[in-house]
Design an enzyme around this catalytic site. Structure first.
Site: not given
Length: 341
Positions: A108-109, A111-114, A146, A158
């Site tokens: 949810g940041s 920045l494409g973290s997931s 995903e 991402d």
């Protein structure tokens, strides 16, 4: 011997949303993004016994399974389970192992973290099983797991940003994805790094919910959503040209235009708090800026006038906003081995 896999997180400058189905299949999507020195890191420890362990440093969570057990999806580390289930089924993996995951930014940041975690786990297995997978194939597999296997709403940028790294202009259509690396002069990259302020405005966003609403608008033929997505694509193309021709002020102004278009994709992308923060930054000397990601919270960035970086930084800090130091990085997915004592 353990295997380490690391991928960078990304800032999405323009075109985000046009990489989401069904827009990219019907009209063709483009995004302009760059990776930074914030990472998702996965460590894979092969075992001689018949157990699988998954440990998340960020969530302080640890799961343990029998090596032949299907890892049920229950909302706990499902992305990692999805990769594990796919690899075991496809490549007949019967060895035990442990996965340890750490991310420099929370889900949810923006920045494409997931998706970065998903790519990093695929990369660890690629190294361990000696799979002949290109960065395109790694990104596409992470996308499949995903979006298709787990049904998590979102686009494609991402996964490709994490797998390739660097400044990229990425094209999406119904049959293929094309990653166009931008060869920018080092002076341009350094000046961009200096003038682009990365700020954590707080409150994670639910990207799946926001993108689900956008997809629903697309499917129903919402004219405002469709027009805004067309404009977003135009902005990404113009941003690429501005960077390649060293017109950084134009790039900053385009960020502001892109933000205005993005807010019309669907409800929930901006909030009253975000609007106040944006206006404060503009008043202090930002040419433009936007949310990185689906919207609603997480990270924003602001491109400042040449001598206004510190004024913008101060104005944001007075609003209680955390400024994050960063650098751009050219390296995407990278794996290596570490000999344990």
């Amino acid at each position: 011997m353990l295997i380490r896999s690391r991928v960078p997180l990304r800032i999405s400058f323009g075109g985000g949303g046009t990489d989401v189905s069904p827009y990219c299949e019907e009209y063709g999507g483009v995004v302009m993004n760059a990776t930074i020195d914030r990472y998702a890191t996965v460590s894979l420890f092969p075992f001689s016994d018949k157990t699988i362990e998954i440990e998340s440093i960020d969530y302080d969570a640890a799961l343990k399974y029998d090596v032949d057990q299907f890892l049920a999806y229950d909302g706990h580390l499902d992305l990692i389970k999805g990769v594990v289930n796919y690899m075991r089924k496809t490549y007949d993996v019967h060895h035990g192992f442990k996965l340890r995951i750490h991310n420099d930014a929370p889900p949810g940041s923006g920045l494409g973290s997931s998706s970065a975690v998903c790519v990093a786990v695929v990369g660890a297995f690629r190294h361990w099983l000696n799979l002949p997978m290109t960065p395109y194939e790694v990104a596409e597999l992470a996308y499949y797991i995903e979006r298709k296997e787990l049904g998590i709403k979102g686009g494609k940028q991402d996964q490709y940003a994490a797998a390739f790294g660097g400044f990229n202009f990425i094209e999406f259509n119904s049959t293929k994805t094309i990653v166009n690396p931008l060869r920018l002069r080092n002076d341009v990259v350094c000046e961009l790094n200096h003038r682009l302020v990365l700020a954590y405005v707080g409150g994670s966003h639910d990207s799946s919910k926001i993108l689900g609403s956008q997809i629903k608008n697309m499917a129903s033929g919402n004219e405002e959503t469709l027009t805004s997505l067309h404009k977003a694509k135009e902005h990404a193309i113009a941003m690429k040209a501005a960077l390649l021709t060293d017109n950084l002020d134009d790039f900053g102004l385009l960020l502001g235009e892109a933000w205005e278009s993005k807010k019309h994709f669907t409800a929930g992308i901006t909030t009253p708090k975000i609007d106040v923060i944006y206006e404060k930054a503009k008043s202090a000397g930002a040419l433009g800026g936007k949310i990185s990601g689906a919207g609603g919270g997480g990270f924003m960035f602001f491109f400042t006038k040449p001598d206004k970086r510190y004024a913008v930084t101060k104005a944001l800090q007075e609003e209680g906003i955390q400024i994050v130091n960063y650098s751009f990085t050219e390296i995407g997915l990278h794996t290596w081995e570490v000999r344990c004592p």
